[in-house]
Design a protein around this motif. Structure first.
Motif, short mmCIF file in Angstrom:
data_model
loop_
_atom_site.label_atom_id
_atom_site.label_comp_id
_atom_site.label_asym_id
_atom_site.label_seq_id
_atom_site.Cartn_x
_atom_site.Cartn_y
_atom_site.Cartn_z
N LEU A 55 49.64 37.46 28.15
CA LEU A 55 49.95 38.34 28.62
C LEU A 55 49.48 38.04 30.27
CD1 LEU A 55 48.78 41.41 26.73
CD2 LEU A 55 51.02 40.93 27.23
N ALA A 56 48.45 37.22 30.28
CA ALA A 56 48.14 37.08 31.59
C ALA A 56 48.77 35.82 32.33
CB ALA A 56 46.63 36.62 31.51
N VAL A 57 49.45 35.07 31.41
CA VAL A 57 50.19 34.01 32.02
C VAL A 57 51.44 34.59 32.48
CG1 VAL A 57 51.44 32.15 31.13
CG2 VAL A 57 49.15 32.20 30.46
N GLN A 58 51.97 35.67 31.79
CA GLN A 58 53.23 36.13 32.24
C GLN A 58 52.85 37.00 33.44
OE1 GLN A 58 54.07 38.62 28.67
NE2 GLN A 58 55.28 36.98 27.77
N LYS A 59 51.87 37.76 33.58
CA LYS A 59 51.72 38.47 34.48
C LYS A 59 51.32 37.48 35.83
CE LYS A 59 48.28 41.87 36.33
NZ LYS A 59 47.06 42.77 35.94
N GLN A 60 50.62 36.37 35.52
CA GLN A 60 50.60 35.66 36.88
C GLN A 60 51.97 34.96 37.32
OE1 GLN A 60 47.80 35.31 38.63
NE2 GLN A 60 48.92 34.29 39.88
N ALA A 61 52.84 34.87 36.34
CA ALA A 61 53.86 34.03 36.57
C ALA A 61 54.74 35.06 37.57
CB ALA A 61 54.94 33.93 35.16
N MET A 62 54.81 36.26 37.39
CA MET A 62 55.18 37.19 38.04
C MET A 62 54.83 37.09 39.67
SD MET A 62 57.58 39.65 38.72
CE MET A 62 58.21 40.56 37.32
N VAL A 63 53.59 36.99 39.57
CA VAL A 63 52.86 36.88 41.00
C VAL A 63 53.43 35.54 41.68
CG1 VAL A 63 50.51 36.53 42.10
CG2 VAL A 63 50.73 37.84 40.31
N TRP A 64 53.64 34.47 40.88
CA TRP A 64 54.01 33.16 41.69
C TRP A 64 55.40 33.43 42.31
CZ3 TRP A 64 49.56 31.88 42.27
CH2 TRP A 64 48.79 31.19 41.51
N LYS A 69 59.95 34.12 46.07
CA LYS A 69 61.26 34.82 46.52
C LYS A 69 60.95 36.15 47.18
CE LYS A 69 64.46 35.18 43.23
NZ LYS A 69 65.33 34.01 43.83
N ARG A 70 61.74 36.59 48.02
CA ARG A 70 61.91 37.86 48.52
C ARG A 70 62.24 38.96 47.56
NH1 ARG A 70 65.63 39.43 53.89
NH2 ARG A 70 64.86 41.54 54.09
N PRO A 71 61.38 40.03 47.20
CA PRO A 71 61.58 40.96 46.50
C PRO A 71 62.97 41.74 46.81
CG PRO A 71 59.24 40.76 46.84
CD PRO A 71 60.11 40.00 47.84
N GLU A 72 63.54 42.28 45.84
CA GLU A 72 64.91 43.03 46.10
C GLU A 72 64.59 44.49 45.50
OE1 GLU A 72 67.48 42.26 47.84
OE2 GLU A 72 67.43 40.02 47.95
N PRO A 73 65.06 45.40 46.28
CA PRO A 73 65.04 46.80 45.50
C PRO A 73 65.93 46.84 44.45
CG PRO A 73 66.29 46.93 47.66
CD PRO A 73 65.60 45.53 47.55
N GLU A 135 60.40 39.94 31.64
CA GLU A 135 61.32 39.60 30.48
C GLU A 135 62.65 39.61 31.13
OE1 GLU A 135 60.35 42.31 27.46
OE2 GLU A 135 58.57 41.04 26.70
N GLN A 136 63.08 40.65 31.89
CA GLN A 136 64.53 40.51 32.56
C GLN A 136 64.93 39.68 33.79
OE1 GLN A 136 66.83 42.30 30.76
NE2 GLN A 136 65.15 42.85 29.35
N GLY A 137 63.59 38.93 34.34
CA GLY A 137 63.69 37.98 35.40
C GLY A 137 64.04 38.67 36.60
N ILE A 138 63.38 39.92 36.79
CA ILE A 138 63.44 40.72 37.98
C ILE A 138 62.19 40.61 38.97
CG2 ILE A 138 64.25 42.78 38.86
CD1 ILE A 138 65.43 43.52 36.27
N VAL A 139 62.52 40.35 40.27
CA VAL A 139 61.31 40.27 41.18
C VAL A 139 61.70 41.46 42.13
CG1 VAL A 139 60.12 39.10 42.92
CG2 VAL A 139 60.96 38.06 40.93
N THR A 140 60.99 42.58 42.28
CA THR A 140 61.46 43.64 42.99
C THR A 140 60.36 44.00 44.04
OG1 THR A 140 62.47 45.97 42.83
CG2 THR A 140 60.50 45.45 41.42
N ASP A 141 60.70 44.84 44.89
CA ASP A 141 59.64 45.26 45.81
C ASP A 141 58.63 46.40 45.07
OD1 ASP A 141 61.22 47.62 45.87
OD2 ASP A 141 62.12 47.21 47.79
N ASP A 142 57.79 46.67 46.07
CA ASP A 142 56.60 47.59 45.65
C ASP A 142 56.97 48.83 45.41
OD1 ASP A 142 54.61 45.66 45.57
OD2 ASP A 142 53.83 45.99 47.52
N ALA A 143 57.81 49.47 46.19
CA ALA A 143 58.63 50.89 45.91
C ALA A 143 59.20 50.89 44.81
CB ALA A 143 59.59 51.09 47.30
N SER A 144 60.22 50.02 44.61
CA SER A 144 60.73 49.90 43.33
C SER A 144 59.78 49.96 41.94
CB SER A 144 61.86 49.03 43.13
OG SER A 144 62.88 49.22 44.40
N PRO A 187 70.83 41.41 42.28
CA PRO A 187 70.65 40.23 43.00
C PRO A 187 69.06 39.57 43.23
CG PRO A 187 70.94 42.34 44.56
CD PRO A 187 70.99 42.68 43.03
N GLY A 188 68.20 40.39 42.79
CA GLY A 188 66.93 39.75 42.81
C GLY A 188 66.41 39.21 41.61
#
Length: 214
Positions: A55-64, A69-73, A135-144, A187-188
């Protein structure tokens, strides 16, 4: 492409507690400013440490990926769709055995308490929200992501209500199960992860240990 640096939990020789540690990717060294990241997994059990480390590996992957990438809403419909994925996973995990009624009599007020407590949404639902995004390959912004926490809470409450019904012998379909829309391409999005992480059953066991403990 997202590349996961799979690592094994590190055991502290003195305390016996396992730690997650991972080297900072070379392309992010200048941005992050340190060669390694890590934190305590809070357990001395080797099997539990393996699950928590994954779980930590997955969480850190999102951080990287957030660094790269520029997060998308996310549109609200997609946020609700993500929470629907979690709802269906959790329903499937307890498809044949909901447990005792008393469990759900405790879970439901605990969920509401978590939502009403400052920092509770992040503490209880943050990990699940990040797992869904990863899991869905989404990088989003803090508001979303904040909106997603709310929807994760709502879907988990709906799940707990259904398990309560089942524990009482009522296996009729959830009349609100079709409220979740289909997730649309965003798009994100980044390439999806390989499904090598812990199963939903092991995730639930961890959740049960952390959140149902009195």
């Amino acid at each position: 492409t997202m590349v996961l640096q799979m690592s094994r939990p590190t055991k502290n020789a003195k305390s016996g507690v396992y730690y997650f540690r991972q080297k900072t990717p070379a392309d992010l060294l200048a941005i992050v400013g340190k060669k390694e990241v890590g934190w305590s997994l809070g357990t001395k059990d080797p099997e539990q440490a393996k699950v928590l480390n994954t779980l930590a590996v997955q969480k850190q992957a999102m951080v990287w990926e957030r660094y790269r990438k520029r997060p998308e809403p996310l549109a609200h419909a997609n946020i609700v769709a993500l929470s629907g994925i979690l709802y269906r996973d959790y329903m499937a995990a307890l498809e044949l055995e909901p447990g005792e009624v008393t469990i759900w009599q405790r879970v439901l007020p605990l969920l509401d308490k978590a939502a009403a407590t400052p920092g509770g949404m992040e503490q209880w639902f943050g990990e699940e929200a990040d797992r869904l995004l990863l899991e869905q390959g989404i990088v989003t912004d803090d508001a979303s992501r904040s909106r997603l926490l709310t929807e994760v809470y709502r879907s988990m409450k709906q799940w707990a209500e259904q398990q309560y019904k089942r524990a009482e012998g009522d296996y009729s379909p959830d009349p609100k199960a079709n409220r979740f829309p289909t997730l649309q391409a965003t798009p994100g999005a980044v390439p999806k992860m390989d499904p090598e992480g812990p199963t939903i059953r092991s995730l639930f066991k961890l959740w049960e240990r952390d959140h149902l403990a009195d």
